[in-house]
Design an enzyme around this catalytic site. Sequence first.
Site, short mmCIF file in Angstrom:
data_model
loop_
_atom_site.label_atom_id
_atom_site.label_comp_id
_atom_site.label_asym_id
_atom_site.label_seq_id
_atom_site.Cartn_x
_atom_site.Cartn_y
_atom_site.Cartn_z
N LYS A 1 -8.40 -5.83 11.37
CA LYS A 1 -9.59 -5.66 10.44
C LYS A 1 -10.91 -5.66 11.19
CE LYS A 1 -8.45 -6.13 5.76
NZ LYS A 1 -8.69 -6.96 4.49
N SER B 1 0.77 -1.28 -0.18
CA SER B 1 -0.09 0.09 -0.21
C SER B 1 0.72 1.13 -0.06
CB SER B 1 -1.02 0.04 1.25
OG SER B 1 -1.91 -1.05 0.92
N ALA C 1 -11.24 -12.91 2.92
CA ALA C 1 -11.29 -12.45 1.61
C ALA C 1 -12.65 -12.99 0.92
CB ALA C 1 -9.89 -12.65 0.60
N GLY D 1 -5.27 -10.81 -8.91
CA GLY D 1 -5.31 -10.12 -7.71
C GLY D 1 -4.87 -8.45 -7.60
N GLY E 1 -12.67 -17.72 3.82
CA GLY E 1 -11.95 -16.82 4.93
C GLY E 1 -12.38 -15.44 4.81
N ASN F 1 -11.27 -2.06 6.17
CA ASN F 1 -9.93 -1.89 5.94
C ASN F 1 -9.51 -0.55 5.53
OD1 ASN F 1 -11.30 -1.11 3.39
ND2 ASN F 1 -9.54 -2.28 2.34
N LEU G 1 -7.62 -14.03 -6.36
CA LEU G 1 -7.31 -12.92 -5.34
C LEU G 1 -5.72 -12.81 -5.28
CD1 LEU G 1 -10.20 -12.90 -2.74
CD2 LEU G 1 -10.20 -12.15 -5.20
P1 NAP Z 1 -7.68 -16.74 5.02
O1 NAP Z 1 -8.85 -15.80 5.83
O2 NAP Z 1 -6.70 -17.51 5.78
O3 NAP Z 1 -8.70 -17.75 4.39
C1 NAP Z 1 -8.03 -18.83 3.72
C2 NAP Z 1 -9.27 -19.60 2.99
O4 NAP Z 1 -8.49 -20.74 2.05
C3 NAP Z 1 -9.70 -20.67 4.31
O5 NAP Z 1 -11.15 -20.92 3.70
C4 NAP Z 1 -9.35 -22.06 4.14
O6 NAP Z 1 -10.03 -23.01 4.57
C5 NAP Z 1 -9.01 -21.87 2.58
N1 NAP Z 1 -7.86 -22.83 2.38
C6 NAP Z 1 -6.36 -22.75 2.56
N2 NAP Z 1 -5.64 -23.68 2.18
C7 NAP Z 1 -6.58 -24.56 1.60
C8 NAP Z 1 -6.20 -25.80 0.73
N3 NAP Z 1 -4.99 -26.34 0.74
N4 NAP Z 1 -7.43 -26.45 0.20
C9 NAP Z 1 -8.68 -25.74 0.42
N5 NAP Z 1 -8.74 -24.60 0.81
C10 NAP Z 1 -7.96 -24.01 1.57
O7 NAP Z 1 -7.23 -15.76 3.88
P2 NAP Z 1 -7.87 -14.55 3.35
O8 NAP Z 1 -7.47 -13.34 3.80
O9 NAP Z 1 -9.24 -14.86 2.71
O10 NAP Z 1 -6.96 -14.45 1.83
C11 NAP Z 1 -6.96 -15.63 0.86
C12 NAP Z 1 -6.19 -15.12 -0.32
O11 NAP Z 1 -6.69 -13.90 -0.99
C13 NAP Z 1 -4.83 -14.93 0.04
O12 NAP Z 1 -4.01 -15.49 -1.27
C14 NAP Z 1 -4.70 -13.58 -0.15
O13 NAP Z 1 -3.40 -13.09 -0.44
C15 NAP Z 1 -5.64 -13.10 -1.14
N6 NAP Z 1 -6.21 -11.72 -0.74
C16 NAP Z 1 -5.92 -10.87 -1.68
C17 NAP Z 1 -6.51 -9.54 -1.86
C18 NAP Z 1 -6.33 -8.73 -2.92
O14 NAP Z 1 -6.35 -7.42 -2.74
N7 NAP Z 1 -5.91 -9.06 -4.10
C19 NAP Z 1 -7.04 -9.16 -0.71
C20 NAP Z 1 -7.35 -10.05 0.34
C21 NAP Z 1 -6.73 -11.53 0.27
P3 NAP Z 1 -9.69 -23.58 5.97
O15 NAP Z 1 -10.16 -22.52 6.96
O16 NAP Z 1 -10.45 -24.92 5.86
O17 NAP Z 1 -8.47 -23.90 6.33
#
Ligand code: NAP
Length: 289
Positions: free
Chosen positions: A71, A22, A135, A252, A133, A92, A229
Site C-alpha cells: 500500500k 475482495s 487503518a 467493519g 496504525g 489501495n 473496523l
Molecule cells: P496496524 O497498522 O497493525 O495498527 C494496529 C494498531 O493497533 C497500532 O496502533 C497498534 O499499536 C494498536 N494495537 C494493537 N494491539 C494493541 C493492544 N493490545 N493495545 C493497544 N493498542 C494496540 O493495523 P491496521 O492495518 O491499522 O488495522 C487495524 C484493524 O483495522 C485490524 O483489525 C484490521 O483488520 C482492521 N481493518 C479493517 C478494514 C476494513 O475495511 N474494515 C480496513 C483496514 C483495517 P502499536 O503500534 O503500539 O502496537
Amino acid sequence: MNISGTTQLLGIIGDPVGHSLSPTMHNRAIAVMGLDFAYIPFRVAPQNLADAIAGLTALGVVGFNATIPHKQAILPFLAEISAGAKAVGAVNTVWRNDAGWAGTNTDVDGFVAPLQNLDRDWSQQKALILGYGGAARAVVVGCDRLGVKEIGIIGRNPDKLQQFLSSWDAANLNTPLRGYLWGNLTEALPYANLLVNATPIGMEPEVDRSPVEAANLATLPIDAIAYDLIYNPRPTQFLALAQKQGAIAIDGTQMLVRQGAAALEIWLRRSVPVEEMQAALEEKLANKK
Ligand code: NAP
C-alpha cells in the site's frame, strides 16, 4: 463466471492475498451486472512489486487493488496520486489514465460511507480513534472529510503517538488532532460522539476481548456511534457492549464493502450493486465459521 477471449481483468496484489475477501465481493458484483470482467488475486512478494506492475501494464489489466505489504511501496510507481491517498500515505486502488497508473485510497470513502447516511451535525461532534496504525490514517482523513470538531487519537506508546500526530503537519487537515495515552481514555470517552476501534483487539481468535470495558462505554455521550473496523466476528465484543449501552453500532463489513464499491466504480465508471457485494461478503464470512 464465463471467461472468454474478450474478458477484461481486475485484481488485487498482496502478500499474503489468499485471505482476501475482495475477489468474492467484486466477482459477485461483476456477475450481477453481467459484465465481461474477472477480478483475480495475485500474490506478489515485496521484491517483485516493480516486475508485477510492469506485468499488469503489459497484460492490459484495467485496474487493481493493493493490499499489505504494497500500500505504501506502490506510491513511487504511480503517475498520479489523489490528495486523500497522499494524506493517508497509502494507496489501495489503482487505475489507468493518460499519464500511466493513478492511485487513490478508497478506505477513506469506505469508512465515511455508513456515517454519511446518519443525520448528524458533524461540526459539533468529536471523534476518538483507538490505535494509530495504517487503518487509523484512513479514519483520520475520513473524519476530517466529515468535518468533525476534533479528532482524538489513543495510543499506547508515547513516541509512536507523537510520531503519528507529527506526521499530519503537512497534510492540511481542517480538524485539530489531539493525542491521548490509553491511561487517559476515561477523560476522552464522555466527549466521544464517534468512537472508532482501529486496533486488532477483539479480532478472531480473541473474540472475547474489547478495547474498551463496558463500564467505560457507559460514559459515552447519548447517541454515540461505536464503529469497529474489525469485520470478523460480527458483532465484535466492543460493538455488542457499546450497543448495550445505547450506542449506534457500525461494523467493519460496511467499510470493507464500501471501499470495494468505490474502487469498482472507478474502474467501471458506473454505479455498482453495493447490497449484492455486502451479501456476498456476509455469505463468505458465515461460511468461514
Ligand atoms: P496496524 O497498522 O497493525 O495498527 C494496529 C494498531 O493497533 C497500532 O496502533 C497498534 O499499536 C494498536 N494495537 C494493537 N494491539 C494493541 C493492544 N493490545 N493495545 C493497544 N493498542 C494496540 O493495523 P491496521 O492495518 O491499522 O488495522 C487495524 C484493524 O483495522 C485490524 O483489525 C484490521 O483488520 C482492521 N481493518 C479493517 C478494514 C476494513 O475495511 N474494515 C480496513 C483496514 C483495517 P502499536 O503500534 O503500539 O502496537
